[in-house]
Structures are given as structure tokens and as C-alpha cells.
Scaffold this active site. Structure first.
Site, PDB file in Angstrom:
ATOM      1  N   GLU A 166     -19.028  -8.656  49.636  1.00  0.00           N
ATOM      2  CA  GLU A 166     -20.149  -8.332  48.742  1.00  0.00           C
ATOM      3  C   GLU A 166     -21.472  -8.982  49.160  1.00  0.00           C
ATOM      4  O   GLU A 166     -22.122  -9.675  48.389  1.00  0.00           O
ATOM      5  CB  GLU A 166     -19.768  -8.715  47.299  1.00  0.00           C
ATOM      6  CG  GLU A 166     -18.477  -8.016  46.864  1.00  0.00           C
ATOM      7  CD  GLU A 166     -18.049  -8.320  45.451  1.00  0.00           C
ATOM      8  OE1 GLU A 166     -18.662  -9.161  44.783  1.00  0.00           O
ATOM      9  OE2 GLU A 166     -17.065  -7.700  44.993  1.00  0.00           O
ATOM     10  N   GLU A 273     -10.103  -1.654  47.596  1.00  0.00           N
ATOM     11  CA  GLU A 273      -9.832  -2.168  46.239  1.00  0.00           C
ATOM     12  C   GLU A 273      -9.847  -1.028  45.215  1.00  0.00           C
ATOM     13  O   GLU A 273     -10.398  -1.123  44.149  1.00  0.00           O
ATOM     14  CB  GLU A 273     -10.863  -3.240  45.854  1.00  0.00           C
ATOM     15  CG  GLU A 273     -10.967  -4.365  46.862  1.00  0.00           C
ATOM     16  CD  GLU A 273     -11.901  -5.477  46.446  1.00  0.00           C
ATOM     17  OE1 GLU A 273     -12.286  -5.536  45.254  1.00  0.00           O
ATOM     18  OE2 GLU A 273     -12.266  -6.306  47.297  1.00  0.00           O
TER      19      GLU A 273
END
Ligand code: XIL
Length: 361
Positions: A166, A273
Site C-alpha cells: 500500500e 486479497e
């Protein structure tokens, strides 16, 4: 990579998004998964050659039903949180990998692979680093030591790593400011982490990994710019992680368009994910029955898009949890049911959608 390859992949994926009559619709397309895939569920990992993964927690593996389902359906395990600094780095700076070792041993006993998630994350700043009152050199040495310890420990066991997790801001298309960037330099910390991880395991694909790439063009473009910058700097970037935490409101062509953009570099891609929320607050249709139908259709569109990638770019497809009751999303809204198996471990229409799409149905 030449434009012609880029154009070819983009066209192929766009076609994949459109080769179904419902492609342009973001509402119920009318398609329904094959109920036989629920009555007699195949093993997902047996349907394809690339890893089909699931995020797990060490404590869940003691549940025989959980262990059997995870072992039958999946070929790769991602520690959901026990291989992150929030667990592995103790306040005094010592490391602990006992729970990740438990997951690795479970995987190895079943011929499954381990996915290393994650080494450097803006959201995980353990006290040991927060309180490290060292020069840049001292901080950098501690940073290197951690990465070397983690990657080296699972060398030959981990099939790859989310090295930088991220890195892009939620809006504005910027690189996140975090302890790592402040101490070691904005892109420098990423390059350093990749280089140190590569030295610790030269064979493991090393990825950056982010979310909302399917729904935020500004964030996707910033991610693409970062990839280009790292590659041009010679960083050992071995793949791209697309978290794909999405909702049942995702329009059918969105995933194909995103993967088409990510595929332009020719690197392997990990849908890392995957979960599809049923909650309106996350973008799903308000009507629950409609959302459940759309959930299966969205899962199908994601797998279709992934299967439209060139085979050498299909690094893996990972679900972010086994059963709905295991999902992190339930902490935010207990009514959510974002995964392929219900709380009792029974396959849902979403499972049938994934199983069918993995078989090209
Ligand atoms: C989440 C886990 O699912 C939770 O159990 C944990 O408490 C917090 O982290 N993106 C990521 C994952 O890369 O590591 C996050 O996992 C979900 C968002």
C-alpha cells in the site's frame, strides 16, 4: 515492452470483458452459476496450474474442519497478519516468527506454498522502529536486518513476497508519507527493501501490493508510475499485487480494464486479497438478494479477467479469508459475507462462479 505487446494484452483483456453479453452492465446480468458446482464442489487448486491461495491465521488451523477445507481447496497460504511487523517485531527489537512458522509447516505438510505478506507497510510501525533513535545509517541497518531475517527464514518456502504494501495514498495519487519514507527516502526505502529482499532470496518474486486499483483511476495511475519508476531504476521488482478488496457493485468490465493496465509491464500479477463485499456502504447493491447475485457475477468477472492474462503473468489468485465468518470485513459490518464459503464451510454461488470461471465456463 513494445507497444504492440501492450496493445495486444489490452485488447485481449478488453475483449474478455466484452465477450459476454452482460459485460457492459453493472447490474444483474441474468447469468447464474452452475448449481452442480455447489452440489459437487471441485477442488479449486486442481483446476489450474497457478496458485489459488487463501489468507489464514495460525490459530484457525487447529480447527479440523477449517484445516481440511483450506487444505483441499487451496495451494497457497498467506498469513493474514502473523508475518507482519505488528506481530513479528517485539518492542525490544527481537523478532518472532513462531506463528508464521506454524502456517509454513501446515502448508509444507500439504504440499502448499507460503506467500510472504508483508515486509514493509506504512500501517505497521512497531515500537522498536518507532523508538529507534538512530542515525539514518543505524535505522537503515535495522530495516535491512529485519528484511534479511524474514525473507531468509522462508527462503525456499515462500513462493514470493509483498515487499512494499500500500505505497499509494487513497486519493491524490501520491506516494504515502510514512516512517520508512521519512527515515530512508520516499522511493529509496522501497528500492532498498527490494534489493535487500532479493539478496536474501534471489529466486522469490518481489512485489508491491495495493488496493482500490479497480475503482480509483488516480490511484491506479500513481501505482503504474511507481512501477515504471522502480523498473527504470533497475529495482528487482518481480510482480504486481492487486489486492482486489471490492464490492458486489463493481461493474463487470472494471477488473479486466485494471488488469489490462497492470499487464502492460509484462510482469506476473497476483490478485492478492480478493473479497467481494455485500455491504451497501462498500458499494454493493442495497437489496441483499440482488447483492448476492451480483457477488457471484463479480467474482466471475474477476476470474475471467485474470484468466485472460497471458499464462506467464498469472502469478496467483488469493482469497482474503476462507469462510465468511473469518473475514476481516465482518469486524466493520457483521452482516457482510464476502467470501466463497459460508460460516459452516459450505460453498456459495460465489464459489461456483469462481470454479466455473477457472474452467473457462
Ligand atoms: C488485515 C487483516 O485481514 C486483519 O486481520 C488485520 O487485523 C489487519 O490487516 N490490506 C492488506 C492486508 O494488505 O494486510 C490487510 O489485512 C487488509 C488490507
Amino acid at each position: 515492452m513494445s507497444l504492440s505487446r501492450r496493445a495486444l494484452i489490452g485488447a485481449g483483456l478488453a475483449l474478455a470483458a466484452c465477450n459476454r453479453p452482460e459485460a457492459s452492465q453493472a447490474q444483474d446480468s441474468g447469468w447464474r452459476p452452475d448449481p452442480r458446482l455447489i452440489e459437487n464442489p471441485p477442488s479449486l487448486k486442481s483446476l489450474v496450474r497457478f496458485p489459488v491461495g487463501v489468507a489464514v491465521q495460525a490459530g484457525f488451523l487447529d480447527d479440523p474442519a477449517y484445516a481440511a477445507l483450506a487444505g483441499r481447496q487451496f495451494s497457497q497460504l498467506t498469513p493474514e497478519w502473523e508475518l507482519k511487523m505488528e506481530y513479528t517485531v517485539l518492542p525490544d527489537g527481537r523478532f518472532r516468527f513462531d506463528r508464521a512458522d506454524r502456517i509454513a509447516a501446515f502448508a509444507q505438510a500439504r504440499g502448499q506454498r507460503l506467500w510472504g505478506h508483508t515486509l514493509v507497510w506504512y500501517a505497521n510501525i512497531p515500537d522498536a522502529f518507532q523508538n529507534l533513535d538512530e542515525s539514518r545509517a543505524g535505522f537503515g541497518q535495522a530495516f535491512d536486518n529485519y528484511i534479511t531475517a524474514a525473507v531468509g527464514r522462508y527462503r525456499g518456502t515462500a513462493s514470493g513476497w509483498d515487499v512494499i504494501n500500500e505505497p499509494i495514498t487513497d486519493s491524490g495519487g501520491q506516494l504515502r508519507d510514512c516512517l520508512w519514507s521519512r527515515k530512508l527516502g520516499q522511493v529509496d526505502y522501497m528500492r532498498r527493501a527490494l534489493d535487500v529482499a532479493h539478496a536474501a532470496d534471489p529466486n522469490a518474486p518481489l512485489l508491491i501490493n495495493d488496493y482500490d486499483l479497480e475503482t480509483k483511476p488516480e490511484k491506479l495511475n500513481a501505482y503504474l508510475r511507481l512501477v515504471d519508476r522502480l523498473l527504470k531504476a533497475g529495482a528487482p521488482l518481480g510482480g504486481l499485487g492487486c489486492q482486489t478488496h471490492i464490492s458486489a457493485g463493481l461493474p463487470d468490465g472494471a477488473m479486466a480494464a485494471t488488469l489490462g493496465q497492470l499487464a502492460q509491464f509484462g510482469l506476473p500479477i497476483h490478485v492478492s486479497e480478493l473479497d467481494v463485499s455485500l455491504v451497501a456502504g462498500r458499494g454493493a447493491p442495497v437489496n441483499r438478494a440482488v447483492a448476492e447475485v451480483r457477488q457471484a457475477q463479480v467474482y466471475r468477472s474477476v476470474v475471467d479477467a485474470f484468466m485472460s492474462l497471458p499464462e506467464n503473468q498469472r502469478l496467483g489468485l488469493t482469497l482474503w479469508g476462507l469462510r465468511d465468518t473469518d473475514s476481516w470485513l465482518k469486524r466493520e459490518d457483521v452482516s457482510d459475507a464476502p467470501l466463497l464459503f459460508d460460516g459452516s464451510g459450505s460453498p456459495k454461488p460465489a464459489f461456483a462462479a469462481v470454479a466455473g470461471a477457472l474452467q473457462g465456463q
